[in-house]
Design an enzyme around this catalytic site. Structure first.
Site: not given
Ligand code: 13P
Length: 251
Positions: A8-9, A99, A176, A236-237
């Protein structure tokens, strides 16, 4: 059941950067996803076309949308329809990401509308659920996840093709933050998600995938993926670089 390895970018990457990362990922994986894995890239809308081009015809790769509005078309300035995602080559979409729930204020009911409508329009849907740190501390994890799932899945027909429905458990406090749920926490939450799926869909629940998300990185991916009821990850990250995401995909 192939594990669903999703990147997920979020709101990162200009389209040229997204193209470069997608190409580098394909290269790092030597032109195909591992046999038992499906790789899903979920870039910003503006990069869908570039990423589509980069992963076209690459075995085991798929494209997804981060969001849509649950309507065919219409006067919804700033929104995008599921058919537009399908038109761009998407086969998946997210709904209920924390989010969007917490920053954009999306309700469980609205998330449910998206899940049902996305499925109807041909997308495979990933419903994201998860508790905040306060909810966890107050012992409300089960209550929150149950509510998010029951409302999020309210409009899903009983005859849904199980492979087209995924639930991503993403504890909000682990997104995150660098904090990852420990094995016990992941096992318990995923068993809960499976049992709610089973209540709703019976035996089919065992053909639906449950992803874990929240600070997944190359160092912890293989342990998380080895746990019961973990059928993939939503990253995510650590999905922003081809190097780290390819390590997660092959973990
Ligand atoms: P992180 O991997 O940055 O914690 O984000 C997770 C996320 O929200 C994937 O949808």
């Amino acid at each position: 059941m192939k594990k669903l390895m999703a990147a997920n970018w979020k709101m990162y990457k200009l389209h040229s950067e997204a193209k470069d990362t997608a190409e580098a990922l394909v290269k790092a994986l030597k032109g195909a996803a591992p046999e038992d894995r499906e790789v899903l890239i979920i870039p910003p809308f503006t990069a869908l076309r570039s990423v589509r081009k980069a992963i076209k015809k690459v075995p085991g790769f798929a494209l997804g949308g981060q969001n849509f509005f649950p309507s065919m078309q219409g006067a919804y300035t700033g929104e995008i329809a599921p058919d537009m995602l399908v038109d761009m080559g998407c086969s998946y979409a997210l709904a209920g990401h924390s989010e969007r729930r917490h920053i954009m204020g999306e309700s469980d009911e609205f998330v449910g509308k998206k899940v049902a409508f996305g499925l109807e329009r041909g997308l495979s849907m990933i419903l994201c659920v998860g508790e905040t740190i306060d909810e966890r501390k107050e012992g409300k994890l089960a209550e929150v996840v149950r509510r998010q799932m029951l409302e999020g899945l309210a409009g899903v027909p009983a005859d849904v093709v199980p492979e087209r429905l995924t639930v991503a458990y993403e504890p909000v406090w682990a997104i995150g933050t660098g904090l990852t749920a420990g094995p016990r926490e992941v096992l318990d939450a995923h068993a809960l998600v499976r049992s709610i799926l089973q209540e709703k869909f019976g035996q089919k629940a065992f053909e639906m995938r449950i992803q874990y998300g929240g600070s997944v990185k190359p160092e912890n991916a293989s342990e998380i993926l080895s746990l019961d009821n973990v059928d993939g990850v939503l990253v995510g990250g650590s999905s922003l670089s081809a190097d780290s995401f390819s390590k997660i995909v092959t973990a």
